[in-house]
Motif scaffolding. Structure first.
Motif, PDB file in Angstrom:
ATOM      1  N   LEU A 156       0.733  -1.341   0.012  1.00  0.00           N
ATOM      2  CA  LEU A 156       0.042   0.041   0.061  1.00  0.00           C
ATOM      3  C   LEU A 156       0.929   1.146  -0.092  1.00  0.00           C
ATOM      4  O   LEU A 156       0.551   2.229  -0.762  1.00  0.00           O
ATOM      5  N   ILE A 157       1.803   1.287   0.831  1.00  0.00           N
ATOM      6  CA  ILE A 157       2.814   2.409   1.033  1.00  0.00           C
ATOM      7  C   ILE A 157       3.533   2.729  -0.535  1.00  0.00           C
ATOM      8  O   ILE A 157       3.542   3.984  -0.981  1.00  0.00           O
ATOM      9  N   SER A 158       3.965   1.843  -1.071  1.00  0.00           N
ATOM     10  CA  SER A 158       4.616   1.843  -2.303  1.00  0.00           C
ATOM     11  C   SER A 158       3.682   2.416  -3.272  1.00  0.00           C
ATOM     12  O   SER A 158       3.993   3.269  -4.183  1.00  0.00           O
ATOM     13  N   ASP A 159       2.636   1.859  -3.419  1.00  0.00           N
ATOM     14  CA  ASP A 159       1.720   2.097  -4.340  1.00  0.00           C
ATOM     15  C   ASP A 159       1.134   3.523  -4.238  1.00  0.00           C
ATOM     16  O   ASP A 159       0.812   4.398  -5.137  1.00  0.00           O
ATOM     17  N   LEU A 160       0.896   3.758  -2.762  1.00  0.00           N
ATOM     18  CA  LEU A 160       0.307   5.287  -2.652  1.00  0.00           C
ATOM     19  C   LEU A 160       1.276   6.367  -3.113  1.00  0.00           C
ATOM     20  O   LEU A 160       0.957   7.472  -3.630  1.00  0.00           O
ATOM     21  N   VAL A 161       2.625   5.941  -2.838  1.00  0.00           N
ATOM     22  CA  VAL A 161       3.451   7.289  -3.399  1.00  0.00           C
ATOM     23  C   VAL A 161       3.467   7.336  -4.699  1.00  0.00           C
ATOM     24  O   VAL A 161       3.306   8.422  -5.245  1.00  0.00           O
ATOM     25  N   VAL A 162       3.376   6.284  -5.625  1.00  0.00           N
ATOM     26  CA  VAL A 162       3.028   6.368  -7.298  1.00  0.00           C
ATOM     27  C   VAL A 162       1.785   7.010  -7.540  1.00  0.00           C
ATOM     28  O   VAL A 162       1.847   8.039  -8.237  1.00  0.00           O
ATOM     29  N   LEU A 163       1.072   6.601  -6.892  1.00  0.00           N
ATOM     30  CA  LEU A 163      -0.397   7.164  -7.269  1.00  0.00           C
ATOM     31  C   LEU A 163      -0.573   8.583  -6.667  1.00  0.00           C
ATOM     32  O   LEU A 163      -1.454   9.518  -7.430  1.00  0.00           O
ATOM     33  N   GLY A 164      -0.008   9.127  -5.647  1.00  0.00           N
ATOM     34  CA  GLY A 164      -0.070  10.437  -5.381  1.00  0.00           C
ATOM     35  C   GLY A 164       0.573  11.468  -6.273  1.00  0.00           C
ATOM     36  O   GLY A 164       0.192  12.390  -6.809  1.00  0.00           O
ATOM     37  N   LEU A 165       1.874  10.508  -6.919  1.00  0.00           N
ATOM     38  CA  LEU A 165       2.438  11.402  -8.033  1.00  0.00           C
ATOM     39  C   LEU A 165       1.815  11.559  -9.538  1.00  0.00           C
ATOM     40  O   LEU A 165       1.782  12.482 -10.072  1.00  0.00           O
TER      41      LEU A 165
END
Length: 213
Positions: A156-165
């Motif tokens: 979730l954390i790695s995905d949220l970083v990319v989705l945030g960008l």
């Protein structure tokens, strides 16, 4: 020294890669929903810097696998090769047939939920076997190993970083569907892990009871 490889783990990794390939071809490829992790980052870099996903994807996936090899050992690389090669093989087979549910192209919310289940179960089985079918999975396994977090939170954390960008170039409705699918797939992966641990504990308890009797 060559690592000890279990045939059962290879079989489970192949089963997981088959489920993953089926879901990605028949659901995700039609939905237009983006991803987090390495795939989402390749799309982001292509949009803003015109860097080919073939180049960025190769570099990032290689880095993730090298990290996994360093932290998780040689057996991880063997099982990851089995899972990754199996995914490519099964996806190529599925491509020979028309998608089963073409109507999902017009139903992004349903595709996000259904696709997440296939991804979660498929990746969950491969990860439980000790391998990573993709760089995202190698990264999440490495993060979970170092931090001792549950693997669904590492995803979730790695995905949220990319989705945030990705907010910088994707419409909000597509991002919301993407957020839903990565959250559901991550939780499903975690559930597969917990079920596997429960089954293993149950088998050990049965062996102990049989030995005692």
């Amino acid at each position: 020294m060559f690592p000890q490889v279990k045939a059962k783990n290879c079989a489970v990794a192949l089963l997981g890669s088959a489920i993953l390939a089926f879901g990605l071809y028949n659901i995700h490829a039609l939905s237009g929903v983006t991803e987090g992790g390495v795939l989402g980052m390749t799309l982001l870099l292509h949009h803003w810097f015109q860097i080919s996903p073939a180049v960025s994807g190769l570099l990032m996936n290689t880095a993730c696998y090298l990290l996994g090899w360093k932290l998780l050992g040689k057996a991880f690389i063997v099982y990851s090769f089995v899972a990754g090669a199996g995914f490519s093989l099964f996806y190529a087979i599925f491509e020979q047939f028309a998608p089963l549910w073409p109507q999902l192209a017009e139903m992004p919310l349903a595709a996000a939920v259904l696709g997440a289940l296939f991804v979660g179960v498929g990746v969950g089985l491969s990860v439980q076997a000790g391998g990573a079918p993709g760089g995202d999975d190698a990264l999440a396994m490495s993060i979970a190993h170092v931090t001792h977090w549950k693997i669904e939170w590492a995803y979730l954390i790695s995905d949220l970083v990319v989705l945030g960008l990705s907010i910088t170039y994707l419409p909000v409705d597509r991002l919301l569907c993407s957020l839903l699918t990565v959250m559901l797939s991550g939780q499903t992966i975690g559930m597969v892990q917990r079920i596997a641990v429960w089954l293993a504990a149950k088998r050990e308890k049965r062996k102990w009871s049989d030995a005692k009797s």
